[in-house]
Write an enzyme that holds these catalytic residues in place. Structure first.
Site, short mmCIF file in Angstrom:
data_model
loop_
_atom_site.label_atom_id
_atom_site.label_comp_id
_atom_site.label_asym_id
_atom_site.label_seq_id
_atom_site.Cartn_x
_atom_site.Cartn_y
_atom_site.Cartn_z
N GLU A 59 59.98 -2.97 1.10
CA GLU A 59 60.62 -2.34 -0.05
C GLU A 59 60.51 -0.82 0.01
O GLU A 59 61.45 -0.10 -0.32
CB GLU A 59 60.02 -2.89 -1.35
N HIS A 128 57.06 -12.96 -10.49
CA HIS A 128 58.48 -13.23 -10.67
C HIS A 128 58.86 -13.29 -12.16
O HIS A 128 59.96 -13.72 -12.49
CB HIS A 128 58.89 -14.56 -10.03
C1 TPP Z 1 56.47 -7.75 -1.20
C2 TPP Z 1 57.40 -8.91 -1.30
N1 TPP Z 1 58.71 -8.73 -1.08
C3 TPP Z 1 59.57 -9.76 -1.19
C4 TPP Z 1 59.13 -11.01 -1.51
C5 TPP Z 1 60.12 -12.17 -1.65
N2 TPP Z 1 59.90 -13.08 -0.53
C6 TPP Z 1 59.10 -14.16 -0.64
S1 TPP Z 1 58.87 -14.91 0.80
C7 TPP Z 1 59.88 -13.84 1.61
C8 TPP Z 1 60.09 -13.98 3.08
C9 TPP Z 1 58.80 -14.00 3.80
O1 TPP Z 1 59.02 -14.16 5.14
P1 TPP Z 1 57.84 -14.28 6.18
O2 TPP Z 1 56.88 -13.14 5.99
O3 TPP Z 1 58.42 -14.44 7.52
O4 TPP Z 1 57.04 -15.58 5.76
P2 TPP Z 1 57.59 -17.08 5.59
O5 TPP Z 1 58.11 -17.18 4.22
O6 TPP Z 1 58.63 -17.31 6.63
O7 TPP Z 1 56.40 -17.93 5.77
C10 TPP Z 1 60.38 -12.89 0.74
C11 TPP Z 1 61.31 -11.81 1.10
C12 TPP Z 1 57.75 -11.15 -1.73
N3 TPP Z 1 57.20 -12.35 -2.06
N4 TPP Z 1 56.91 -10.11 -1.61
#
Ligand code: TPP
Lengths: 323, 340
Positions: A59, A128
């Protein structure tokens, strides 16, 4: 006219502004191929493959590079996926986006828009369901908007994109799809900094914004036979429409301010101070604040105790009117 | 003048191949009983997961992040931890939390939206899981640094996804760990996607393991669907962490399910791709190994299935019959003395 919910109205605004202005860019997490987790940017990548960017998951990176893009002549409309995740970008927003015009004595500006869903009531995971708007409304250099209807969302977003200054555009996610409304197909703007008188009344002013406007409307509907309420939807949280607030307060003499965010130093505190400074002698009763509790928003099982409902608003109306 | 200052290499560890054949030289030392235990924990993880999805679909659980396909990365790493070690979890490692001693009914209650579900039992070294992406690696590093100053013989393992490696906090954590020689292990579950974003759009790095190099710590890519490789890599990392050498483990795996129950993966990836990874199912691989070694058969599989299903059903019953938290709980923990 078309009948749209808020998601569709925002999507239409983005589409039209991208068509009108070739410098408008969309960037954020999952905004391209996926069309955004709430589908707000759905279809835009197909229409404008060179101006819609799925970014890395960062972000601070999204907002910091948006500043650079804006300074170099582009018009970024960045999406933060949820209000909890705008906070990693807080430093960039407050220390740089809000200040670059002042720092450079007007040589550089960051006329970008940051769109971000906000608020609770959707039974979600931690981070959220929060209402962090006051952090941003507290910051000189930022404009902060939160619409409560599809019509306002479209007109205000177009105004935000055309504005010469950075705008934080909060979208109350609880009413993303809950309200459908007739919205003009063609482009239009709603001036930033102007409140909307949702309904006129003579005995009491209720001031609110975002998802709470609907709760207020429902409460007012229940008591409309014995109290005449004027309802103001602020629409813009910074700059505040002082004139609309004061004109109404001087007419009714009674005020309730309703917001979902926590009480301490929330918008209601500022509005109440303005009324005290400029319309104290018009008041017939103390100003009442109906706000979120001063606690961390609970997870879904206990969230209902936090969320403001009709009953709390009606009780406040009785209290203020019978003071 | 230009001269070569340093060259770096990135290693990948594989022990058990898709046919269930092991590399003897790299095979960690395991008794038959331990191998079956690994399989059982993977099984528990999968059944817990399937049940969670079912509960969510019928409105009995909140938004949930599935682990399907990542069981070897999750269990192989957590199994290597010793009792005194700590886990600082992401939202996609429930199986490891269970293995570390988190009560299953309570874990369901967390995903059901009950804060009480993130308070671990006494003696269970698991921090509350972190919803914000990529932020807990800093907490893990600090905790590990603290343990080191207290001269405790314990390490901290923290996990996160491939997307998390784009966040600034991730980089700060690796840097701090290197500078303060913190006994911490960074487990990156590279499941190929961050919601809809594939790794190749997340970073121009060819591997995620190589990100460690910049911070002067060890980085290794591991076949994340290979339970033995995951176990060995974590055991090695625990040994090194104890000597003040942190490791970044990139578990190369695949998220076979949607991102969460609010996601539809069909929007951004092909059926064909998902199918090709199903062939690499980490559980199938271990099962093939056990069958080849004649330590497993259909009868034992059936017995295990019954046992685990009963265990999960019991936990669900417990979860669903919990007395609701009292309303006062929402005020109780804001400050030491409650809300103010
Ligand atoms: C700081 C932050 N930004 C955005 C989100 C929304 N979000 C939740 S999971 C996710 C993707 C995460 O991807 P990854 O790190 O590859 O982990 P995975 O979910 O594939 O295990 C996002 C963008 C969040 N939870 N926290």
């Amino acid at each position: 006219m078309v009948v749209l919910n808020m998601v569709e109205a925002i999507n239409l605004a983005l589409k039209q502004e991208m068509k009108r202005d070739k410098t408008v860019l969309i960037l954020g997490e999952d905004v391209g191929v996926d069309g955004g987790v709430f589908r707000v940017t759905d279809g835009l990548l197909k229409l404008y493959p060179k101006r819609v960017f799925d970014t890395p998951l960062a972000e601070s990176g999204i907002v910091g590079t948006s500043l650079g893009l804006a300074a170099s002549g582009w018009k970024p409309v960045a999406e933060m996926q949820f209000e909890g995740f705008i906070l990693p970008a807080f430093d960039q927003i407050v220390n740089h986006v809000a200040r670059i015009r002042n720092r450079s004595r007007g040589a550089f500006t960051a006329p970008l828009v940051i769109r971000c869903p906000i608020g609770g009531g959707i039974k979600a995971l931690e981070h959220h369901s929060d209402s962090p708007e006051a952090y941003f409304a507290h910051t000189p250099g930022l404009k902060v908007i939160m619409p409560s209807t599809p019509y306002d969302a479209k007109g205000l977003l177009i105004a935000a994109i055309r504005d010469p200054d950075p705008v934080i555009f909060f979208e109350p996610k609880r009413i993303y799809r809950a309200i459908k409304q007739e919205v003009p197909e063609k482009e239009y703007t709603i001036p930033i900094g102007k409140a909307r008188i949702v309904q006129e009344g003579t005995e009491l002013t209720i001031i609110s914004y975002g998802a709470m406007v609907r709760e207020c409307e429902q409460a007012i509907e229940k008591i409309k036979d014995h109290v005449s309420v004027e309802l103001i939807d602020l629409r813009t949280l910074r700059p505040l429409d002082k004139e609309a607030i004061l004109t109404s307060v001087k007419k009714t003499g009674r005020v309730i301010i309703v917001h979902e965010a926590q009480k301490t130093l929330g918008l209601a505190a500022e509005i109440s101070a303005i009324i005290n400074e400029e319309a104290l002698l018009s008041l017939k009763a103390p100003i009442e604040r109906i706000t979120g509790l001063d606690i961390i928003v609970p997870l879904p099982k206990l969230e209902d105790y936090y969320v403001i409902d009709e009953k709390r608003i009606i009780a406040a109306i009785e209290k203020v009117v019978n003071f | 003048m230009i001269r070569k200052l340093k060259t770096f290499t990135v290693q990948r560890l594989e022990v058990l191949n898709e046919h269930g054949k092991e590399d003897r030289r790299l095979m960690p030392k395991l008794s038959q009983k331990q191998i079956k235990e690994l399989y059982k924990w993977m099984y528990i993880t999968r059944v817990f997961d399937a049940k969670a999805l079912k509960l969510q679909r019928t409105g009995r659980l909140g938004t949930y992040a599935s682990m399907l396909g990542q069981e070897a990365a999750i269990i192989g790493s957590a199994y290597a931890l010793r009792k005194q070690d700590w886990l600082f979890p992401s939202f996609r490692i429930s199986g490891a939390m269970l293995l570390r001693g988190i009560d299953m009914a309570k874990l369901y209650s967390y995903w059901g939206g009950d804060e009480r579900g993130s308070k671990p039992e006494k003696g269970v070294n698991v921090f509350p899981l972190c919803i914000t992406v990529g932020e807990q690696p800093l907490h893990a590093t600090g905790y590990a640094w603290g343990l080191k100053m207290q001269k405790k013989n314990a390490v901290v393992l923290t996990d996160f996804g491939d997307g998390a490696t784009s966040e600034g906090d991730f980089h700060e954590a690796l840097n701090f760990a290197g500078v303060f020689k913190a006994p911490v292990i960074f487990l990156c579950q590279n499941n190929q996607y961050a919601i809809s974003i594939p790794v190749k759009k997340q970073t121009a790095s060819e591997t995620l393991a190589q990100k460690a190099i910049a911070y002067g710590i060890k980085g290794i890519q591991v076949d994340g669907n290979d339970i033995f490789a995951m176990l060995k890599a974590t055991q090695d990392a625990i040994r090194d962490a104890g000597k003040g050498k942190p490791t970044l483990i990139e578990a190369y795996t695949y998220r076979m399910s949607d991102h969460t129950t609010s996601d539809d993966a069909k929007k951004y990836r092909s059926e064909k791709e998902v199918k090709s990874w199903m062939k690499k199912d980490p559980m199938l691989r271990l099962r093939r190994y056990m069958e080849r070694k004649n330590i497993w058969n259909a009868k034992e599989e059936e017995k295990l299935q019954k046992e685990v299903e009963a265990m999960v059903d019991k936990a669900v019953k417990q979860y669903e019959s919990m007395t609701p938290a009292p309303k006062e709980d929402i005020f109780k923990y804001i400050y030491a003395g409650g809300a103010q």
